[in-house]
Design an enzyme around this catalytic site. Structure first.
Site, PDB file in Angstrom:
ATOM      1  N   ASP A 173       0.560  -1.297  -0.078  1.00  0.00           N
ATOM      2  CA  ASP A 173       0.217  -0.033   0.197  1.00  0.00           C
ATOM      3  C   ASP A 173       0.934   1.143   0.007  1.00  0.00           C
ATOM      4  O   ASP A 173       1.835   1.166   0.073  1.00  0.00           O
ATOM      5  CB  ASP A 173      -0.925  -0.077   1.231  1.00  0.00           C
ATOM      6  N   TYR A 219       8.759  -9.865   4.687  1.00  0.00           N
ATOM      7  CA  TYR A 219       8.548  -8.769   5.220  1.00  0.00           C
ATOM      8  C   TYR A 219       9.481  -8.055   6.356  1.00  0.00           C
ATOM      9  O   TYR A 219       9.721  -8.959   7.309  1.00  0.00           O
ATOM     10  CB  TYR A 219       7.050  -8.182   5.647  1.00  0.00           C
TER      11      TYR A 219
END
Length: 448
Positions: A106, A172
């Site tokens: 995002d 991540y």
């Protein structure tokens, strides 16, 4: 033989000039060096995967958007680079070339190992096998891309390969400083994430996707220092989270709760409680009397800036990553390294400058009292000392990247207002916006 123009009349000279101009225009029109239109349909296609990195703070997220966005999206910029290099046909858009991304990031989130797969039209396929050379995808694309997006490698792939569904796991990284945090407490909480759990209380619900399965598998959750030589509040840590797949904003929600644990405002057991969404799980849990949390408590997720998609892992048989590097010092690999190294060096200077700004300010402004973490200060949320002026103490709960949620009173997560149950939110969307969308789609499908 050259004509004797001195004996020509004015009208004859004008006619001769017009004749020469006409010949010149005809030669330019039929020149063999003129650019011919490229017909994608007359060239064979093949499927490739591209690995690339990008600075998330410069973009409005990864995914292409149909409407206008405040900032460009990574996919839009990357697709236009493929079009400019005449590797894909612009007219069909992303769908026509089978464009697929591995993991959506995002706005504000970066990536160092993002992957997309697509069908391209390499312009060297007409060459004989003995003379055929691979296209220099890395250098071709990087020449037309902004420096905030860099292609790192590419791979030929099979027709049934999918950047999304062929991925074995996603890795991540979330970077943060130890300011006001107890790292061992955070690691104790992170250990509870390992395994397959229901993470509905660690994500942002999007009813439009009608998700009902929130089980995801976490393979690795570890906090380590980035630079072991640093100490104190300057010490930077990284939270490495590896899983098969992730929900919407899942990593940032997890980090927000880990920050609450690190400050001492929540216990590590809050992780287990938020994953206890069914009564059956409560009975079998090793925790004593875990509360049932089938609806998400309201809390703010962590900041986007420190989050990075580090790697998308595939089977060795699926991809063979290649570069254009010819082994020389001036090769494209060397150029790419120099570009990223220069950016890194400049960021280090910015860090030193900001540190000196802070040092200059401390000559005239004292730092505020440090209440967190409670494990080191010996304080509790209900026993905070007032300031010298008698003011109520204000807690600054870290949200990452130097951002804080400041409040004079802390409300424990399990005592906060709960959002609607997933089933209620999904049903409300179905009978509301979902119903309108279905009717509009039916009308659109009926138009020939």
């Amino acid at each position: 033989m050259t004509p004797n123009y001195e004996s020509w009349s004015k009208d004859e000279l004008i006619a001769r000039l017009r004749e020469l101009e006409a010949k010149k225009h005809a030669n330019a029109t039929h020149s063999p060096t003129s650019k011919k239109p490229f017909h994608f349909s007359s060239h064979p296609k093949r499927k490739i995967a591209i690995k690339f990195c990008y600075s998330g703070w410069e973009y409005n997220g990864l995914a292409y958007q149909n409407g206008p966005t405040p900032l460009p999206t990574v996919e839009d910029v990357l697709f236009k680079a493929f079009v400019k290099a005449r590797l894909v046909d612009e007219t069909g858009g992303l769908d026509s070339c089978g464009w697929e991304k591995c993991g959506r990031t995002d706005r504000g989130v970066s990536a160092a190992g993002q992957v997309v797969s697509l069908w391209d039209t390499p312009q060297n396929t007409s060459l004989q096998p003995s003379t055929k050379r691979e296209l220099c995808y890395v250098s071709i694309l990087n020449r037309v891309l902004p420096p905030t997006i860099r292609v790192l490698a590419w791979s030929p792939i099979s027709p049934d390969f999918s950047a999304r569904f062929s991925c074995k796991h996603r890795h991540y990284k979330y970077f943060f400083t130890s300011h006001g945090l107890d790292i061992p407490l955070m690691q104790s909480a992170a250990n509870r994430l390992i395994g397959e759990h229901d993470f509905r209380n660690f994500c942002k619900l999007d009813p439009g996707k009608q998700i009902t399965n929130f089980h995801r598998c976490v393979m690795h959750a570890q906090i380590n220092p980035v630079s072991p030589e640093s100490d104190g509040d300057k010490r930077v840590y990284v939270f490495d989270l590896v899983g098969s797949a992730f929900l919407y904003h899942q990593v940032r929600h997890i980090m927000a709760v880990l920050f609450l644990v690190g400050t001492g405002l929540e216990q590590p057991s809050i992780i287990s409680a938020l994953m206890n969404v069914f009564s059956a799980e409560s009975d079998s849990s090793p925790e004593s009397q875990l509360p049932l949390v089938d609806r998400k408590p309201e809390y703010q997720m962590a900041d986007a800036l420190p989050l990075m998609l580090w790697d998308c892992a595939y089977a060795d048989s699926d991809v063979t990553w290649q570069t254009d590097d010819d082994g020389t010092e001036s090769g494209t690999g060397s150029d790419l390294y120099h570009q990223l190294h220069s950016i890194h060096q400049r960021s280090l200077i910015h860090t030193v400058l900001d540190e000196h700004f802070l040092t200059a300010a401390t000559q005239y402004h004292s730092p505020p009292p440090q209440y967190l973490p409670f494990s080191k200060t010996g304080l509790t949320p209900h026993a905070l000392p007032r300031s010298n002026l008698g003011r109520e103490p204000v807690l600054g709960v870290p949200l990452g990247a130097g951002t804080y949620k400041r409040s004079a009173k802390y409300v424990p997560l399990l005592e906060r207002k709960r959002l609607d149950h997933v089933d209620v939110a999904n049903e409300r969307w179905r009978i509301g916006r979902g119903s309108k969308y279905s009717k509009q789609k039916t009308l659109d499908d009926g138009i020939e």
